[in-house]
Design an enzyme around this catalytic site. Structure first.
Site, short mmCIF file in Angstrom:
data_model
loop_
_atom_site.label_atom_id
_atom_site.label_comp_id
_atom_site.label_asym_id
_atom_site.label_seq_id
_atom_site.Cartn_x
_atom_site.Cartn_y
_atom_site.Cartn_z
N ASN A 9 12.04 -0.75 -9.17
CA ASN A 9 11.34 -1.69 -10.05
C ASN A 9 10.17 -0.93 -10.68
OD1 ASN A 9 9.98 -3.78 -11.25
ND2 ASN A 9 9.48 -4.88 -9.35
N TRP A 10 10.37 -0.54 -11.93
CA TRP A 10 9.36 0.29 -12.60
C TRP A 10 8.08 -0.48 -12.91
CZ3 TRP A 10 12.05 3.78 -16.88
CH2 TRP A 10 12.96 4.64 -16.27
N LYS A 11 8.16 -1.80 -12.91
CA LYS A 11 7.02 -2.64 -13.29
C LYS A 11 6.48 -2.19 -14.66
CE LYS A 11 6.19 -3.78 -8.49
NZ LYS A 11 5.26 -4.17 -7.45
N HIS A 95 10.38 -12.45 -9.25
CA HIS A 95 9.50 -11.51 -8.53
C HIS A 95 8.16 -12.19 -8.26
CE1 HIS A 95 6.95 -8.08 -7.66
NE2 HIS A 95 8.06 -7.42 -7.36
N GLU A 165 11.07 -9.97 -0.18
CA GLU A 165 9.85 -9.18 -0.39
C GLU A 165 8.63 -9.97 0.10
OE1 GLU A 165 10.26 -5.97 -3.62
OE2 GLU A 165 9.66 -7.82 -4.60
N GLY A 171 2.86 -3.52 -2.68
CA GLY A 171 1.83 -2.90 -3.52
C GLY A 171 0.74 -2.18 -2.75
N SER A 213 6.52 -1.98 -0.14
CA SER A 213 6.11 -0.67 0.41
C SER A 213 7.26 0.12 1.02
CB SER A 213 4.98 -0.84 1.43
OG SER A 213 3.86 -1.46 0.83
N GLY A 234 9.20 -0.29 -5.35
CA GLY A 234 8.23 -0.30 -6.44
C GLY A 234 7.63 1.08 -6.64
P1 PGA Z 1 6.07 -1.70 -3.78
O1 PGA Z 1 6.60 -2.85 -4.75
O2 PGA Z 1 7.27 -0.92 -3.31
O3 PGA Z 1 5.14 -0.86 -4.63
O4 PGA Z 1 5.35 -2.36 -2.65
C1 PGA Z 1 7.80 -3.52 -4.46
C2 PGA Z 1 8.02 -4.64 -5.43
O5 PGA Z 1 7.07 -5.32 -5.82
O6 PGA Z 1 9.17 -4.88 -5.87
#
Ligand code: PGA
Length: 256
Positions: A9-11, A95, A165, A171, A213, A234
């Protein structure tokens, strides 16, 4: 699907089109060698036309959101058909970062249904913001799951990928990392809920991902002992080195 599924997930990353092309191409080089794993990269909308021709069956293109209506007065939105034309095979819906902007389960369910109709796989995200000692979070997850899947015909449930999640583990501000035992507990719970609204066979066919994470050091443990068939990654998917380590490590294992 009989493969591990690793979704990046590149966000809101990377900064520009050139970097997006390089990131996709570098991961594709690694993905092309995989045998047991499908890698999906969910890029921001604006990069999808650029990545369309780079994607293949091993490095698959995904989006991070969609709108359920086909057209009309929906400023800023993108339809399922628009994504389909860009070779998008998977779309993340619900999400927690979008839910925090106001998306509720009913809206999420409309998106899930619209995607299924177009033969695009929804990656439905669910997760609680905190855990309590009485198990109320389990009821929260059950409600979120059932409402987000409302209207989905039983025969189509197996086509939905469910990403668990926990918000507290997502995050750089995560409270802590989730344990594989917590992932296993939730995977079994999700299967039980799916089984109750459909049947056991469907529950065991559904792919469940863990996200929050996930990184090069814990990925294999989640896959081996967390009761999941894939990961939603992420931050770690933005590093070619780290994401490659995750996907290669997982590919060497058989699907559990
Ligand atoms: P993260 O994000 O791996 O940076 O914790 C995961 C997500 O929000 O899909």
């Amino acid at each position: 699907m009989n493969k591990n599924l690793i979704v990046g997930n590149w966000k809101l990353n990377p900064e520009g089109a050139d970097k997006a092309r390089i990131l996709f191409t570098d991961i594709k080089k690694v993905s092309n060698k995989l045998k047991n794993t499908e890698v999906v990269m969910c890029a921001p909308y604006v990069f999808l036309p650029i990545l369309k021709n780079l994607s293949n069956t091993k490095a698959v293109l995904g989006a991070q959101n969609v709108w359920h209506e086909a057209n009309g007065a929906f400023t800023g939105e993108v339809s399922v058909k628009m994504l389909k034309e860009l070779n998008v095979k998977y779309v993340i819906v619900g999400h927690s970062e979008r839910r925090a902007m106001g998306e509720d389960n009913i809206l999420v369910s409309k998106k899930v249904n619209a995607l299924l109709k177009a033969n695009i796989t929804p990656i439905l995200c669910i997760g609680e913001s905190h855990r309590d000692s009485t198990g109320a979070y389990l009821q929260f997850i059950k409600h979120q799951l059932i409402e987000s899947l409302s209207g989905v015909p039983k025969t189509n449930l197996k086509k939905v990928v469910i990403a668990y999640e926990p918000i507290w583990a997502i995050g750089k501000n995560a409270v802590r990392e989730a344990t594989v035992a917590e992932s296993m507990e939730m995977s079994l719970f999700i299967k039980k809920v799916i089984s109750d609204i459909s049947d056991t066979k469907t529950a065991y066919m559904i792919h469940i991902l863990y996200g929050g994470s996930a990184n090069k050091d814990n990925a294999q443990d989640f896959m081996n002992n967390g009761g999941v068939q894939g990961l939603l990654v992420g931050r770690a998917c933005l590093s070619v080195k780290d994401f490659s380590k995750i996907i290669i490590g997982i590919d060497n294992q058989t699907l559990k």
